[in-house]
Each structure stands twice: as structure tokens, then as C-alpha cells.
Write a protein that holds these residues in place. Structure first.
Motif, mmCIF file in Angstrom:
data_model
loop_
_atom_site.group_PDB
_atom_site.id
_atom_site.type_symbol
_atom_site.label_atom_id
_atom_site.label_comp_id
_atom_site.label_asym_id
_atom_site.label_seq_id
_atom_site.Cartn_x
_atom_site.Cartn_y
_atom_site.Cartn_z
ATOM 1 N N ILE A 185 1.113 -1.271 -0.078
ATOM 2 C CA ILE A 185 -0.051 -0.067 -0.135
ATOM 3 C C ILE A 185 0.802 1.088 -0.033
ATOM 4 N N ASN A 186 1.927 1.227 0.827
ATOM 5 C CA ASN A 186 2.758 2.424 0.812
ATOM 6 C C ASN A 186 3.538 2.400 -0.504
ATOM 7 N N GLN A 187 3.757 1.584 -1.279
ATOM 8 C CA GLN A 187 4.296 1.533 -2.411
ATOM 9 C C GLN A 187 3.448 2.315 -3.508
ATOM 10 N N GLN A 188 2.059 1.905 -3.475
ATOM 11 C CA GLN A 188 1.039 2.434 -4.396
ATOM 12 C C GLN A 188 0.975 4.060 -3.955
ATOM 13 N N LEU A 189 0.793 4.292 -2.790
ATOM 14 C CA LEU A 189 0.532 5.755 -2.294
ATOM 15 C C LEU A 189 1.841 6.459 -2.861
ATOM 16 N N LEU A 190 3.189 6.138 -2.581
ATOM 17 C CA LEU A 190 4.176 6.732 -3.108
ATOM 18 C C LEU A 190 4.383 6.904 -4.775
ATOM 19 N N THR A 191 3.732 5.745 -5.475
ATOM 20 C CA THR A 191 3.637 6.097 -6.826
ATOM 21 C C THR A 191 2.450 7.180 -7.108
ATOM 22 N N MET A 192 1.516 7.293 -6.414
ATOM 23 C CA MET A 192 0.447 8.371 -6.788
ATOM 24 C C MET A 192 0.991 9.834 -6.419
ATOM 25 N N ILE A 193 1.712 9.686 -5.177
ATOM 26 C CA ILE A 193 2.344 11.082 -4.835
ATOM 27 C C ILE A 193 3.470 11.395 -5.974
ATOM 28 N N GLN A 194 4.234 10.574 -6.242
ATOM 29 C CA GLN A 194 5.142 10.945 -7.468
ATOM 30 C C GLN A 194 4.621 11.430 -8.777
ATOM 31 N N ALA A 195 3.493 10.879 -9.084
ATOM 32 C CA ALA A 195 2.856 11.428 -10.428
ATOM 33 C C ALA A 195 2.205 12.652 -10.055
ATOM 34 N N GLN A 196 1.697 12.950 -8.741
ATOM 35 C CA GLN A 196 1.100 14.157 -8.186
ATOM 36 C C GLN A 196 1.952 15.498 -8.133
ATOM 37 N N THR A 197 3.402 14.996 -7.758
ATOM 38 C CA THR A 197 4.591 15.964 -7.522
ATOM 39 C C THR A 197 4.832 16.435 -9.126
ATOM 40 N N VAL A 198 4.775 15.514 -10.142
ATOM 41 C CA VAL A 198 5.209 15.818 -11.614
ATOM 42 C C VAL A 198 3.961 16.773 -12.107
ATOM 43 N N GLN A 199 2.980 16.217 -11.454
ATOM 44 C CA GLN A 199 1.677 17.215 -12.231
ATOM 45 C C GLN A 199 1.631 18.492 -11.385
ATOM 46 N N GLY A 200 2.296 18.762 -10.325
ATOM 47 C CA GLY A 200 2.169 19.824 -9.459
ATOM 48 C C GLY A 200 1.143 19.849 -8.388
ATOM 49 N N THR A 201 0.405 19.104 -8.265
ATOM 50 C CA THR A 201 -0.582 18.901 -7.126
ATOM 51 C C THR A 201 -0.011 18.236 -5.785
ATOM 52 N N ALA A 202 1.143 18.018 -5.807
ATOM 53 C CA ALA A 202 1.924 17.247 -4.457
ATOM 54 C C ALA A 202 2.967 18.128 -4.356
ATOM 55 N N THR A 203 3.588 18.285 -3.072
ATOM 56 C CA THR A 203 4.888 19.090 -2.867
ATOM 57 C C THR A 203 5.910 17.899 -2.802
ATOM 58 N N ASN A 204 7.049 18.626 -2.842
ATOM 59 C CA ASN A 204 8.002 17.818 -2.601
ATOM 60 C C ASN A 204 8.349 17.043 -1.154
ATOM 61 N N ASP A 205 7.727 18.047 -0.281
ATOM 62 C CA ASP A 205 7.584 17.266 1.304
ATOM 63 C C ASP A 205 6.851 16.128 1.307
ATOM 64 N N GLN A 206 5.780 16.333 0.623
ATOM 65 C CA GLN A 206 4.718 15.176 0.606
ATOM 66 C C GLN A 206 5.594 13.891 0.250
ATOM 67 N N LEU A 207 6.150 14.250 -1.140
ATOM 68 C CA LEU A 207 6.778 13.013 -1.375
ATOM 69 C C LEU A 207 8.017 12.150 -0.565
ATOM 70 N N LEU A 208 8.634 13.207 -0.062
ATOM 71 C CA LEU A 208 9.795 12.842 1.166
ATOM 72 C C LEU A 208 9.048 11.788 2.424
ATOM 73 N N VAL A 209 7.984 12.530 2.641
ATOM 74 C CA VAL A 209 7.432 11.724 3.571
ATOM 75 C C VAL A 209 6.651 10.121 3.370
ATOM 76 N N ALA A 210 6.250 10.104 2.196
ATOM 77 C CA ALA A 210 5.805 9.002 1.521
ATOM 78 C C ALA A 210 6.774 8.098 1.211
ATOM 79 N N GLN A 211 8.181 8.591 1.152
ATOM 80 C CA GLN A 211 9.303 7.871 0.981
ATOM 81 C C GLN A 211 9.835 7.211 2.119
ATOM 82 N N ASP A 212 9.854 8.091 3.268
ATOM 83 C CA ASP A 212 10.189 7.580 4.526
ATOM 84 C C ASP A 212 9.064 6.526 5.080
ATOM 85 N N GLN A 213 7.974 6.631 5.001
ATOM 86 C CA GLN A 213 6.856 5.935 5.244
ATOM 87 C C GLN A 213 7.296 4.526 4.636
ATOM 88 N N LEU A 214 7.430 4.009 3.488
ATOM 89 C CA LEU A 214 7.693 3.106 2.669
ATOM 90 C C LEU A 214 8.948 2.610 3.413
#
Length: 478
Positions: free
Chosen positions: A209-238
Motif C-alpha cells: 500500500i505504501n508503494q502504491q501511495l508513493l507512486t501516486m504522490i510521485q505522479a502528483q508531484t510531476v503534475q504539481g498537485t503534490a509538494t516535494n515534502d509530501q513525496l519525502l514523507v511517503a518515501q520515509d513511510q515506505l
């Protein structure tokens, strides 16, 4: 009248020789003040320590797990610690038999022959063959039966037997203690391994599930709907879940290795398939625990029996202050040729008592007595300390079970609430009002709540094993 008194007196003397008296203190079990109830709220009843109460039981069968039953049965047959304790018990049995042998006389037989040359002086009457130099060749043949006995007048041998028997009972309790300890170790390691099976399964689901969430946030970061901080948090959780998964897998492998050694095989030859759907059974103790369940603990029984053995050794030391009586007898035949050896003229016999007393030994006997008394005092202190330690052990395990039981109830309620929340999130997703990301996040919370519940249930089941062990093998009165 005198004729009647003689056999009566002879019978009295014989009775004294056979039984004698026993010097030294008679044993009384050391007094230990026991509380009327446990501090953690479980009342109990008073009872006496029973050496036979250290017998092994099959307490592990209440967990209703055939695999656990098989592992403990295998460990009882092949564990090296149990085999060593059984050898120590056989050694104690042999020592009792050796002590008892001191009550009986020693009987021996002998057959000998000798041939030699004696001086051929003038006037000699020695029978034999005369050599060319005037010397005489002499030969002697004898067949004898001898017996010796030292009556146990002061109870030295019987006190030794008493000490050996108490040591044997202590060894028996130690054997039961080793069996109980190995069985408890097998059960604890096995239940811990099953707890890790559940953890590994839940952590693998969390990782996915954490891998799925990280993939979603990575796509959102590229689209500009998620911040880099959210990406770092998702990576840490995984990464956190991956690290926890590695810890659980390592612990599971080590628990499997420990079980292999406990059942007497090499880890490479032992394998337990995973059981992620394992359900723990937790037998709860009754509201009343009889105290004889505590005082039958193998370590308590062993310590009490060692004190009894030490008390008997005081009598052994005191008996050394008294004289000893030895009775010896020998009879047989001795002649110059084997033929006709058993003729009446060749018959020989000796019979005689010997009374011996040590007058001066430089204080050795007094020192031995003081040593025996000090050893007894030490063993009594050890026994009382063992009882107190047993009380603490039971209190600790009752406390753990009480709190873990309440904790498990709280985690069960949290798990049920999170199940409802997850179901609500799924319904809202189907209605299009909640995103898949929110549903996955709620599923993570649900998995973590389930892990907390299953871990607590596993600890509660292992805590019941510890309580079984602290009460000497269960709380059912045999």
C-alpha cells in the motif's frame, strides 16, 4: 529365671547392633511465611510443599495446537539439557543404592595356592620334597570365606541414606524443572514465531500500500498537485515499513533456529511453514490459585529437598564423634595339597570384634560438623529465597496478563472502529466523494490497528506460558 534372661539380653544386644540410635537433628521443613493472597488480586489457599508435586504435566495441550504438541514431545526426547538432567537423576539413584549398601556386611571368597623352597635345616619337621641341596619344596593350598560388618550404631549410614534420598528427590525436581523450562521455551518461541508470521504478512500488505501511495504522490508531484515534502514523507513511510519487515523476518528466522536446537536438530534440518492466519489461544487462570501449585515448583521443591539432605549430613558428621564397632569372621580350609583339602583337620576359622575410637584429630571432626551446620543454614536460606523469588515470579506474570488482557480489549475496540471507518471510506469512494488515496491511507491505519491487536494477543498467549511455568506446570490440581 537366668536362662530366660540370657536370650532376652542377647536379643536386646542384637537389636541394638542392627538398629542402633541415630544422632543428629531430625528434619523439619523450614517455615516460610506465605501471604494469604497475591498482590495482583488473585486469592489463594495455603498448602504444604509436596515433593511428588513436581511431576511433569501436559499443560501445553490447552493451546490446542498439534504442531506445538509435536514440538514439545520431540524436545522431551531429544533435548540435550533434558538428557543431561536424566543422567544426573540416574547418578543420584546410584548414590542412594551405594549408601544403602553400607547397612549390609561384606562377604568375600578366596582360593589360593603357593609353592616355594624353604631351608632344609637339621631337625626340621616341615612336610615337602627334599631337594639335592637339602632344601625343602613347600606348597600350600587354601579356600576361605570371609565376612566383615560395621553395625550402624549411631546412624551414620542411615543419615547418609537419608541425605542421598533427599538429594535424589532434589534431582527428580530438577529434572522436572528442566523439562518444564524446555517445554516453556518451546511454547514461547513457537508462539513468538507465529506472532512474527502475522507481523510479516501485515507488514507486506503495508509495504504494498505504501508503494502504491508513493507512486501516486510521485505522479502528483510531476503534475504539481503534490509538494516535494509530501513525496519525502511517503518515501520515509515506505522505508520504515521495509525496515520493520526485515526486522520481523530476521527475528522469525532466529526463532526457527532456536526451536530447532530445542528439539535437538540442526537449524538446517528444521523448517516451519508460515501461518499468517494463526489464531492465539489464551487460557486465563481461575480466580483462586491453590498455593500447592506454587510450592510444587521444581526449583522450590529442589531447594527444600537440598535443605533436608544438608540436615541429614549433620548427623553423619556427629556420628564421627562416637566409636565404631567392626565384626569380622573368616572360615575355610588350608592344607598342603588340593586333594583332601576339605578334610576336617584342615579346617580354619577366626572370629573377632574390633572397637575403635579416635582420641585426637586436630579438630577435624568438629570442623566437619560446623561445616555441615553452616551448609544446612545456607540451604535453608536458599530455600526461603527461592520461595520469595517464586512469589515475585507469579506476581509479575499475573500483572503482565492482567494488563495485556485490558490492552488487548482496547486494541480490539480500535480495530473494530477502524474496520467501520475503512468500510465507510470504501462506500464513499464508490459514490465518488472520496479518492483512492484516502481509502489506501485508511487501509494502512486498519492494518496497523490489526497488527497492534495481533501482537498483544501473541504477548498475552506467551504470558500465559510464563504463568504456567511460574506455577510449576499449570494451575489444575493433579
Amino acid at each position: 529365671m537366668k536362662r530366660r534372661l540370657f536370650p532376652m539380653g542377647a536379643s536386646l544386644v542384637l537389636s541394638l547392633l542392627l538398629s542402633g540410635c541415630m544422632v543428629g537433628p531430625d528434619y523439619h521443613k523450614p517455615v516460610v511465611e506465605l501471604p494469604t493472597s497475591f498482590k495482583e488480586g488473585t486469592p489463594w489457599q495455603r498448602a504444604q510443599a509436596n515433593p511428588q508435586g513436581a511431576l511433569d504435566s501436559q499443560w501445553w495441550r490447552v493451546y490446542q495446537d498439534p504442531i506445538l504438541n509435536d514440538l514439545i514431545d520431540r524436545s522431551a526426547k531429544a533435548n540435550s539439557s533434558i538428557i543431561g538432567a536424566e543422567a544426573a537423576y540416574r547418578l543420584a539413584q546410584a548414590q542412594v543404592a551405594s549408601s544403602r549398601a553400607g547397612l549390609w556386611p561384606t562377604v568375600g571368597v578366596g582360593l589360593s595356592g603357593a609353592r616355594g623352597v624353604g631351608g632344609g635345616a637339621s631337625g626340621s619337621t616341615t612336610s615337602g620334597l627334599t631337594g639335592s641341596s637339602g632344601s625343602t619344596v613347600e606348597q600350600t593350598v587354601s579356600a576361605t570365606l570371609s565376612a566383615s560388618w560395621e553395625p550402624d550404631l549411631w546412624g551414620q549410614v542411615r543419615r547418609g541414606i537419608e541425605s542421598s534420598q533427599a538429594s535424589l528427590q532434589s534431582s527428580d525436581a530438577l529434572l522436572a524443572g528442566v523439562r518444564l523450562s524446555i517445554g516453556a521455551s518451546v511454547a514461547t518461541d513457537y508462539l513468538g514465531l507465529r506472532q512474527l508470521d502475522i507481523d510479516i504478512d501485515l507488514l507486506q500488505q503495508q509495504q504494498a500500500i505504501n508503494q502504491q501511495l508513493l507512486t501516486m504522490i510521485q505522479a502528483q508531484t510531476v503534475q504539481g498537485t503534490a509538494t516535494n515534502d509530501q513525496l519525502l514523507v511517503a518515501q520515509d513511510q515506505l522505508s520504515t515499513v521495509i525496515a520493520a519487515l526485515q526486522t520481523a523476518q530476521r527475528s522469525r528466522e532466529q526463532a526457527e533456529h532456536a526451536l530447532a536446537v530445542l528439539v535437538g536438530v540442526a537449524p538446517a534440518q528444521f523448517d516451519l511453514p508460515r501461518a499468517a492466519d494463526y489464531r492465539f489461544t489464551t487460557p486465563m487462570p481461575p480466580s483462586v490459585l491453590p498455593s500447592n501449585l506454587l510450592l510444587r515448583r521444581p526449583d522450590v521443591v529442589s531447594a527444600e529437598r537440598l535443605a533436608a539432605a544438608a540436615n541429614a549430613r549433620i548427623g553423619v558428621a556427629e556420628a564421627a564423634f562416637f566409636p565404631t564397632l567392626s565384626l569380622t569372621a573368616e572360615g575355610g580350609f588350608r592344607g598342603s595339597a588340593l586333594g583332601g583339602l576339605l578334610a576336617v583337620p584342615n579346617r580354619i576359622w577366626t572370629l573377632g570384634p574390633a572397637l575403635a575410637e579416635t582420641i585426637f584429630d586436630g579438630g577435624a571432626r568438629e570442623a566437619a560438623k560446623q561445616e555441615a551446620e553452616a551448609a544446612y543454614d545456607q540451604d535453608v536460606a536458599t530455600y526461603r529465597g527461592t520461595v520469595l523469588g517464586a512469589l515475585q515470579n507469579v506476581e509479575d506474570n499475573l500483572s503482565a496478563i492482567n494488563h495485556l488482557h485490558t490492552q488487548a480489549q482496547a486494541f480490539d475496540q480500535m480495530f473494530q472502529r477502524n474496520q467501520q471507518l475503512f468500510g465507510s471510506q470504501q462506500a464513499q469512494q464508490r459514490a465518488g466523494t472520496v479518492s483512492q488515496q484516502a481509502v489506501l491511507t485508511q487501509q494502512l491505519v486498519l492494518l496497523q490497528a490489526e497488527q497492534n491487536l495481533r501482537d498483544t494477543q501473541g504477548l498475552l498467549s506467551q504470558g500465559s506460558v510464563a504463568l504456567f511455568q511460574s506455577l510449576g506446570g499449570g494451575w489444575q490440581v493433579p
